[in-house]
Design a protein around this motif. Structure first.
Motif, PDB file in Angstrom:
ATOM      1  N   ASP A  86      47.076  41.267  61.842  1.00 55.92           N
ATOM      2  CA  ASP A  86      47.869  41.127  61.890  1.00 55.92           C
ATOM      3  C   ASP A  86      48.138  41.510  59.265  1.00 55.92           C
ATOM      4  O   ASP A  86      47.313  41.582  59.147  1.00 55.92           O
ATOM      5  CB  ASP A  86      48.049  39.740  61.982  1.00 55.92           C
ATOM      6  N   ALA A  87      49.433  41.017  59.669  1.00 52.24           N
ATOM      7  CA  ALA A  87      49.432  40.982  57.726  1.00 52.24           C
ATOM      8  C   ALA A  87      48.118  40.298  56.956  1.00 52.24           C
ATOM      9  O   ALA A  87      47.700  40.457  55.721  1.00 52.24           O
ATOM     10  CB  ALA A  87      50.701  40.831  57.727  1.00 52.24           C
ATOM     11  N   VAL A  88      47.353  38.873  57.545  1.00 53.08           N
ATOM     12  CA  VAL A  88      46.705  37.854  56.626  1.00 53.08           C
ATOM     13  C   VAL A  88      46.027  38.823  56.859  1.00 53.08           C
ATOM     14  O   VAL A  88      45.019  38.895  55.395  1.00 53.08           O
ATOM     15  CB  VAL A  88      47.043  36.496  57.455  1.00 53.08           C
ATOM     16  N   SER A  89      45.068  39.365  57.871  1.00 56.08           N
ATOM     17  CA  SER A  89      44.038  39.628  58.094  1.00 56.08           C
ATOM     18  C   SER A  89      43.803  41.144  57.557  1.00 56.08           C
ATOM     19  O   SER A  89      43.025  41.364  56.831  1.00 56.08           O
ATOM     20  CB  SER A  89      43.259  40.150  59.498  1.00 56.08           C
ATOM     21  N   LYS A  90      44.910  41.614  57.134  1.00 58.72           N
ATOM     22  CA  LYS A  90      44.943  43.051  56.334  1.00 58.72           C
ATOM     23  C   LYS A  90      44.478  42.543  54.767  1.00 58.72           C
ATOM     24  O   LYS A  90      43.420  43.379  53.804  1.00 58.72           O
ATOM     25  CB  LYS A  90      45.817  43.688  56.071  1.00 58.72           C
ATOM     26  N   LEU A  91      45.027  40.842  54.528  1.00 52.33           N
ATOM     27  CA  LEU A  91      45.501  40.931  52.749  1.00 52.33           C
ATOM     28  C   LEU A  91      43.716  40.396  53.153  1.00 52.33           C
ATOM     29  O   LEU A  91      42.394  41.183  51.934  1.00 52.33           O
ATOM     30  CB  LEU A  91      46.093  39.560  52.839  1.00 52.33           C
ATOM     31  N   MET A  92      43.301  39.569  53.252  1.00 55.06           N
ATOM     32  CA  MET A  92      41.682  38.970  53.994  1.00 55.06           C
ATOM     33  C   MET A  92      40.791  40.470  53.336  1.00 55.06           C
ATOM     34  O   MET A  92      39.612  40.406  52.827  1.00 55.06           O
ATOM     35  CB  MET A  92      41.254  38.787  55.377  1.00 55.06           C
ATOM     36  N   ALA A  93      40.967  41.458  54.277  1.00 50.45           N
ATOM     37  CA  ALA A  93      40.089  42.501  54.015  1.00 50.45           C
ATOM     38  C   ALA A  93      39.975  43.201  53.090  1.00 50.45           C
ATOM     39  O   ALA A  93      38.867  43.566  51.746  1.00 50.45           O
ATOM     40  CB  ALA A  93      40.016  43.385  55.308  1.00 50.45           C
ATOM     41  N   GLY A  94      40.572  43.231  52.200  1.00 48.29           N
ATOM     42  CA  GLY A  94      41.309  43.629  51.007  1.00 48.29           C
ATOM     43  C   GLY A  94      39.960  42.681  49.972  1.00 48.29           C
ATOM     44  O   GLY A  94      39.806  43.404  48.597  1.00 48.29           O
ATOM     45  N   ASN A  95      41.044  41.545  49.970  1.00 41.77           N
ATOM     46  CA  ASN A  95      40.109  40.389  48.676  1.00 41.77           C
ATOM     47  C   ASN A  95      39.198  39.752  49.222  1.00 41.77           C
ATOM     48  O   ASN A  95      38.382  39.223  48.317  1.00 41.77           O
ATOM     49  CB  ASN A  95      41.437  39.158  49.320  1.00 41.77           C
ATOM     50  N   ASN A  96      38.235  39.726  49.958  1.00 44.20           N
ATOM     51  CA  ASN A  96      37.400  39.665  50.876  1.00 44.20           C
ATOM     52  C   ASN A  96      36.210  40.021  50.063  1.00 44.20           C
ATOM     53  O   ASN A  96      35.053  38.940  49.169  1.00 44.20           O
ATOM     54  CB  ASN A  96      36.591  39.749  51.732  1.00 44.20           C
ATOM     55  N   ALA A  98      37.076  40.527  46.343  1.00 41.13           N
ATOM     56  CA  ALA A  98      36.939  40.611  44.751  1.00 41.13           C
ATOM     57  C   ALA A  98      36.411  39.527  44.854  1.00 41.13           C
ATOM     58  O   ALA A  98      35.958  38.492  44.787  1.00 41.13           O
ATOM     59  CB  ALA A  98      38.566  39.874  44.797  1.00 41.13           C
ATOM     60  N   LEU A  99      35.756  39.404  43.045  1.00 39.46           N
ATOM     61  CA  LEU A  99      34.941  38.503  42.358  1.00 39.46           C
ATOM     62  C   LEU A  99      35.148  36.923  41.807  1.00 39.46           C
ATOM     63  O   LEU A  99      35.278  36.021  42.244  1.00 39.46           O
ATOM     64  CB  LEU A  99      34.179  39.249  41.016  1.00 39.46           C
ATOM     65  N   PRO A 100      36.041  38.036  41.369  1.00 40.19           N
ATOM     66  CA  PRO A 100      36.779  36.402  40.670  1.00 40.19           C
ATOM     67  C   PRO A 100      37.700  36.089  41.586  1.00 40.19           C
ATOM     68  O   PRO A 100      38.633  35.954  42.101  1.00 40.19           O
ATOM     69  CB  PRO A 100      37.957  36.869  39.674  1.00 40.19           C
ATOM     70  N   LEU A 101      37.825  34.313  41.887  1.00 42.71           N
ATOM     71  CA  LEU A 101      38.524  33.322  43.317  1.00 42.71           C
ATOM     72  C   LEU A 101      40.322  33.474  42.974  1.00 42.71           C
ATOM     73  O   LEU A 101      40.439  33.743  44.180  1.00 42.71           O
ATOM     74  CB  LEU A 101      38.307  31.940  42.558  1.00 42.71           C
ATOM     75  N   LYS A 106      44.690  35.636  45.901  1.00 40.59           N
ATOM     76  CA  LYS A 106      45.859  36.926  45.748  1.00 40.59           C
ATOM     77  C   LYS A 106      46.528  37.229  47.398  1.00 40.59           C
ATOM     78  O   LYS A 106      46.129  37.553  48.235  1.00 40.59           O
ATOM     79  CB  LYS A 106      45.272  37.970  45.303  1.00 40.59           C
ATOM     80  N   ASP A 107      47.808  36.402  47.030  1.00 41.59           N
ATOM     81  CA  ASP A 107      48.798  36.254  48.312  1.00 41.59           C
ATOM     82  C   ASP A 107      48.371  35.500  49.480  1.00 41.59           C
ATOM     83  O   ASP A 107      49.601  36.034  50.006  1.00 41.59           O
ATOM     84  CB  ASP A 107      49.329  37.970  48.486  1.00 41.59           C
ATOM     85  N   LEU A 108      47.554  34.824  49.686  1.00 36.12           N
ATOM     86  CA  LEU A 108      46.940  34.605  50.791  1.00 36.12           C
ATOM     87  C   LEU A 108      48.030  33.217  51.301  1.00 36.12           C
ATOM     88  O   LEU A 108      48.297  33.301  52.270  1.00 36.12           O
ATOM     89  CB  LEU A 108      45.800  34.242  50.864  1.00 36.12           C
ATOM     90  N   GLY A 109      47.870  32.963  50.071  1.00 37.01           N
ATOM     91  CA  GLY A 109      49.253  31.338  50.146  1.00 37.01           C
ATOM     92  C   GLY A 109      50.436  31.806  50.589  1.00 37.01           C
ATOM     93  O   GLY A 109      50.679  30.768  51.594  1.00 37.01           O
TER      94      GLY A 109
END
Length: 543
Positions: A86-96, A98-101, A106-109
């Motif tokens: 799903d779209a949320v999991s794809k975002l999490m895959a790209g964001n995980n 990343a160092l800055p919080l 980013k874009d998850l909310g």
């Protein structure tokens, strides 16, 4: 004969430049199954290896010493809570990774609230990235997933109550090695209107997250106040994010009658609470913007005078502006049953803002070991309270009071620009210690009896007390307290009565001129905190 460096490298997993070794970049991938492991041979061993040998010797030498560098293993693939594309999991895959919080969220909310465009089901997902060589096992993975959802280092939760009774909770959490999200819908089903209203808040929720996840955190909550109160009953946000090892905690609430935001963290604490239950006092957008600008100017003055922390005051100013902007349109319909209708003269001596209380307190520091009672501190509070009373439109009385109080103290070097380092050595005890106690207030009064104006006045006062103690080589050389105060009074009774009695005789030019006069009066309604500025105003009695 010159030295020779010979490098032998097997496989391509490790790059060697001279004697430095670096590993390849690792990127998260969209989950494909519960557990993913590197390719292995029939013996169960990883087939991807890296062995590097370095030969040191001299050109033409018959023998050489060989050093073997250890193999650099890549980290294992990320571990997902469940398989999903799903779209949320794809975002999490790209964001995980990343160092800055701010980049991790980013874009998850926005994506979580955006799900309500197409579905209204519960949702849970997490991803963890373990270090190379770690193989925690299923039981540890399950435990860590649970902790990631319940007690992460950083967590932002949005709770929304619909008018129909359903409750929606969205949660984002992160640690150094993981990322988790949750969506829960309880106590009823969501209607199409509910889902549309939730989806409309997606951009506002993401802006709030981006602000809170920034370093340092800042407020961007205005969008969360702009929801349809006929569909959504309330919006609450709670956040706890790490700032330099300490937690910054923020709580926000908004409904049709009130708004508030509280924050505490390494710099200090602040609070803004707005009461919108008295719609008669609310002015138009221009008047409200002018009042907010007046208060922000005050805050800047008090920060400079009391040496307040700029970052903390910036958060306070953001919170004040956002809580006092974009009042619900239904709250500004003067003339509703049980609500007095105020005229232009009435509004001219009011701020146009809803009543509020606000405060900001900096964490005190005690920087002088020879005088433990001396602190570097900053505490400021400001409020507005209004009453509209009477037994009907013709017999009404309006009173609006504003007040502020600043208490601050700070140390300064006797030599401008020279850093102050106070120790137990008397040679370091050369400084000024300043203590400030400021107060300001304003009171507006309007009253009618049988439709006739009987009172119209505005009274403001400001006082300051500044105590400065000067120490040289640890000895108190001077101790001076300087007080100052001023009061300003305007009585508009005759002026307002004359204007109201001549309504039927005004030309369009007269009407425009009167509007300008009322605008000029209104520009002075937000009280002045500096006695010197206040004394420059002309005080008058009834004209």
């Amino acid at each position: 004969m010159s030295d020779v460096l010979v490098v032998h490298q097997i496989a391509t997993m490790t790059n060697v430049s001279s004697l430095g070794v670096s590993s390849p970049a690792v990127s998260s991938s969209v989950p494909t199954d519960k557990a993913t492991t590197p390719a292995s041979n029939s013996s169960g061993q990883n087939t991807t290896q890296s062995v590097t040998t370095v030969t040191l010797g001299q050109s033409g030498a018959g023998s050489a010493q060989i050093y073997t560098l250890p193999a650099v293993k890549p980290p294992p693939p990320p571990v997902w809570e469940k398989t999903s594309t799903d779209a949320v999991s794809k975002l999490m895959a790209g964001n995980n990774n990343a160092l800055p919080l701010a980049l991790r969220f980013k874009d998850l909310g926005a994506a979580l609230l955006g799900r309500f465009d197409t579905e209204a089901s519960n949702f849970s997902q997490s991803v963890m990235q373990f270090a190379a060589g770690m193989a925690p096992g299923n039981l540890m993975e399950t435990t860590m997933q649970s902790q990631l959802h319940k007690t992460p280092d950083n967590q932002i939760t949005l709770n929304i109550q619909t008018v129909g009774g359903a409750q929606v909770e969205l949660t984002l959490g992160s640690t150094d090695t993981g990322l988790a999200v949750d969506v829960k819908v309880a106590k009823g089903a969501l209607s199409d209107g509910d889902r549309a209203a939730l989806s409309k808040l997606s951009g506002a929720f993401q802006k709030a997250i981006d602000g809170l996840a920034a370093n340092p955190p800042h407020m961007d909550l205005a969008g969360l106040t702009q929801f349809d109160t006929t569909v959504l009953a309330s919006v609450d946000l709670h956040a706890s994010v790490k700032v330099g090892g300490d937690s910054q905690v923020i709580d926000f609430h908004a409904d049709s009658k009130s708004r508030s935001v509280n924050s505490s963290g390494p710099m200090g604490a602040m609070k803004v609470a707005v009461d919108m239950s008295n719609p008669a006092i609310l002015g138009n957008a221009r008047q409200q913007a002018q009042a907010i600008a007046g208060y922000l100017k005050q805050f800047d003055y008090e920060q400079t005078r009391g040496h307040g922390d700029p970052s903390l005051m910036a958060m306070f100013k953001d919170a004040f502006s956002e809580m006092n902007s974009n009042y619900p349109a239904t709250q500004q319909q003067a003339g509703m049953p049980g609500v007095f209708k105020l005229n232009a003269e009435d509004h001219s001596v009011l701020t146009g803002l809803a009543d509020f209380t606000a405060s900001v307190t900096q964490n005190s520091q005690f920087t002088n070991p020879m005088h433990g009672n001396e602190s570097d501190s900053f505490a400021y509070d400001v409020s507005q309270n209004s009453t509209v009373k009477g037994n009907g439109q013709l017999n009404r009385a309006i009173t609006q009071r504003q007040q502020s109080h600043l208490s601050a103290s700070y140390h300064e070097s006797l030599i401008p620009g020279l850093p102050l380092r106070l120790t137990t050595d008397k040679n370091s005890q050369n400084y000024r210690y300043t203590q400030i106690d400021d107060r300001a207030s304003s009171e507006a009064n309007i009253a009618y009896s049988l439709g006739a104006l009987t009172r119209a006045s505005l009274t403001q006062s400001a006082s300051q007390s500044t105590r400065v103690q000067k120490y040289v080589m640890g000895n108190l050389e001077s101790d001076v307290t300087t007080p100052s105060s001023s009061t300003w009074v305007m009585d508009y009774l005759k002026q307002f009565k004359a204007a109201q009695s001549g309504d039927n005789k005004r030309t369009s030019l007269d009407a425009y001129g009167w509007e300008q006069t009322l605008a000029s009066i209104n520009s002075m309604v937000v009280f002045q905190v500096d006695p010197a500025q206040l004394s420059g105003r002309k005080s008058t009695s009834s004209q």
